[in-house]
Design a protein around this motif. Sequence first.
Motif, PDB file in Angstrom:
ATOM      1  N   ILE A 162       3.591  -9.640  -6.598  1.00 49.14           N
ATOM      2  CA  ILE A 162       3.799  -9.509  -5.132  1.00 49.14           C
ATOM      3  C   ILE A 162       4.849  -8.599  -4.915  1.00 49.14           C
ATOM      4  O   ILE A 162       5.903  -9.235  -4.977  1.00 49.14           O
ATOM      5  N   GLY A 163       5.006  -7.157  -4.455  1.00 52.78           N
ATOM      6  CA  GLY A 163       6.207  -6.631  -4.488  1.00 52.78           C
ATOM      7  C   GLY A 163       7.127  -6.936  -2.943  1.00 52.78           C
ATOM      8  O   GLY A 163       6.602  -7.679  -2.168  1.00 52.78           O
ATOM      9  N   ILE A 178       0.761  -5.813  -6.290  1.00 50.01           N
ATOM     10  CA  ILE A 178       0.617  -5.138  -4.947  1.00 50.01           C
ATOM     11  C   ILE A 178       2.168  -4.439  -5.102  1.00 50.01           C
ATOM     12  O   ILE A 178       3.109  -5.023  -4.959  1.00 50.01           O
ATOM     13  N   PRO A 179       2.236  -3.202  -4.768  1.00 46.94           N
ATOM     14  CA  PRO A 179       3.675  -2.278  -4.802  1.00 46.94           C
ATOM     15  C   PRO A 179       4.345  -2.820  -3.644  1.00 46.94           C
ATOM     16  O   PRO A 179       3.732  -3.278  -2.724  1.00 46.94           O
ATOM     17  N   PRO A 180       5.570  -2.751  -3.670  1.00 49.32           N
ATOM     18  CA  PRO A 180       6.579  -3.066  -2.592  1.00 49.32           C
ATOM     19  C   PRO A 180       6.439  -2.372  -1.508  1.00 49.32           C
ATOM     20  O   PRO A 180       5.777  -1.239  -1.506  1.00 49.32           O
ATOM     21  N   PHE A 181       6.518  -2.806  -0.296  1.00 47.52           N
ATOM     22  CA  PHE A 181       6.511  -2.429   1.163  1.00 47.52           C
ATOM     23  C   PHE A 181       5.093  -1.807   1.444  1.00 47.52           C
ATOM     24  O   PHE A 181       4.991  -1.131   2.493  1.00 47.52           O
ATOM     25  N   CYS A 182       4.246  -2.579   0.695  1.00 52.00           N
ATOM     26  CA  CYS A 182       2.843  -2.227   1.603  1.00 52.00           C
ATOM     27  C   CYS A 182       1.987  -3.388   2.031  1.00 52.00           C
ATOM     28  O   CYS A 182       2.683  -4.574   2.159  1.00 52.00           O
ATOM     29  N   THR A 183       1.099  -3.092   2.705  1.00 49.49           N
ATOM     30  CA  THR A 183       0.286  -4.347   3.479  1.00 49.49           C
ATOM     31  C   THR A 183      -1.150  -4.123   2.657  1.00 49.49           C
ATOM     32  O   THR A 183      -1.591  -3.269   2.351  1.00 49.49           O
ATOM     33  N   VAL A 184      -1.692  -5.333   2.747  1.00 44.32           N
ATOM     34  CA  VAL A 184      -3.025  -5.714   2.159  1.00 44.32           C
ATOM     35  C   VAL A 184      -3.896  -6.121   3.344  1.00 44.32           C
ATOM     36  O   VAL A 184      -3.453  -7.458   3.509  1.00 44.32           O
ATOM     37  N   SER A 185      -4.799  -5.516   3.819  1.00 45.32           N
ATOM     38  CA  SER A 185      -5.632  -6.185   4.908  1.00 45.32           C
ATOM     39  C   SER A 185      -7.028  -6.298   4.620  1.00 45.32           C
ATOM     40  O   SER A 185      -7.783  -6.673   5.304  1.00 45.32           O
ATOM     41  N   ARG A 253      -1.184  -5.877 -14.887  1.00 45.27           N
ATOM     42  CA  ARG A 253      -2.337  -5.988 -14.713  1.00 45.27           C
ATOM     43  C   ARG A 253      -3.134  -4.985 -13.756  1.00 45.27           C
ATOM     44  O   ARG A 253      -4.296  -5.046 -13.571  1.00 45.27           O
ATOM     45  N   GLY A 254      -2.379  -4.031 -13.454  1.00 44.65           N
ATOM     46  CA  GLY A 254      -2.905  -2.966 -12.726  1.00 44.65           C
ATOM     47  C   GLY A 254      -2.643  -2.995 -11.230  1.00 44.65           C
ATOM     48  O   GLY A 254      -2.096  -4.052 -10.961  1.00 44.65           O
ATOM     49  N   ILE A 255      -2.584  -1.715 -10.645  1.00 43.95           N
ATOM     50  CA  ILE A 255      -2.175  -1.915  -9.076  1.00 43.95           C
ATOM     51  C   ILE A 255      -3.528  -1.935  -8.256  1.00 43.95           C
ATOM     52  O   ILE A 255      -4.433  -1.380  -8.535  1.00 43.95           O
ATOM     53  N   THR A 256      -3.399  -2.571  -7.157  1.00 42.62           N
ATOM     54  CA  THR A 256      -4.295  -2.790  -6.154  1.00 42.62           C
ATOM     55  C   THR A 256      -4.704  -1.646  -5.435  1.00 42.62           C
ATOM     56  O   THR A 256      -3.726  -0.785  -5.110  1.00 42.62           O
ATOM     57  N   PRO A 257      -5.848  -1.321  -5.682  1.00 39.51           N
ATOM     58  CA  PRO A 257      -6.449   0.287  -5.157  1.00 39.51           C
ATOM     59  C   PRO A 257      -6.218   0.301  -3.389  1.00 39.51           C
ATOM     60  O   PRO A 257      -6.127  -0.814  -2.736  1.00 39.51           O
ATOM     61  N   TYR A 258      -6.316   1.397  -3.041  1.00 37.35           N
ATOM     62  CA  TYR A 258      -6.241   1.631  -1.535  1.00 37.35           C
ATOM     63  C   TYR A 258      -7.570   2.036  -1.095  1.00 37.35           C
ATOM     64  O   TYR A 258      -8.401   2.200  -1.768  1.00 37.35           O
TER      65      TYR A 258
END
Length: 269
Positions: A162-163, A178-185, A253-258
């Motif tokens: 978790i970035g 989850i890349p830094p500075f992002c939100t997951v909604s 693990r791969g990046i959470t998609p948009y």
Amino acid sequence: MPDIHPTAHVDPQAQLADDVVVGPGCVLNGDVRLGAGTRLVAGVYIQGPFIAGERNIIYPGACLGYPGQDLKYNPDHPGAGVRLGDDNIIREHVTIHRATNDDHPTTIGNHAFFMVHAHVGHDCRVDDHVMIVNGSMLGGHVEVHDHAIISGNVGVHQFSRIGRLTMIAGNTGISHDIPPFCTVSHRKRVGGLNIVGLRRAGLREHVAPLREAFRIFYRQGHTKPVAIEKIEMTIADDPLVREFADFIKASKRGITPYGYWRKDDPELQ
């Protein structure tokens, strides 16, 4: 001398600073070291090896340093234990499990806030100023970087990262980085940048270049290598953009998609 309630059990191996307070019904087993100003309110259970820094407050029912929930692990092996920094608040019934290796403890930084029933699995690393809200769970080997906020009832899969300055909405399942500075909604979806968090952290001047990096990576349809190359060629002079790109490059693990939830999304069936 430490203030130890007569109903508490403190192992002879324990090392407590002179102003530590151990409340009623607490149990400290094995090599437990508590720094100055630390207070165990009541009914706290700690199993060594466990090292805590200064001014930590731990509330009733917290269980710290016990074996991880890993069937491959010998629960009688002490391993590297748990290391807790300074000025952390650990509320009721929080669990933090010890490491399964002998070299690197489960590690909590400074100024973290663990709310009721939060769980930190074995071999995790939680950095500074992290907030983990009621009922959220970190699987083993998870990394949570500075100033991340994990809302209530979030489950984070083992080995995920978790970035920094991310914010995850409640009742969300996280199975990728989850890349830094992002939100997951939404479940398994990045919604955008954490603009409010960046501004509150005094990083307003980085919002525009981060927006461009986010657009290149998530909105232009590039493969990961092409997106990173384009970011590095155009806006990598911004330090937060470099952090964003480096985090993505290091992902295993791969990046959470948009995107947002759709009924026909096969990943959410």
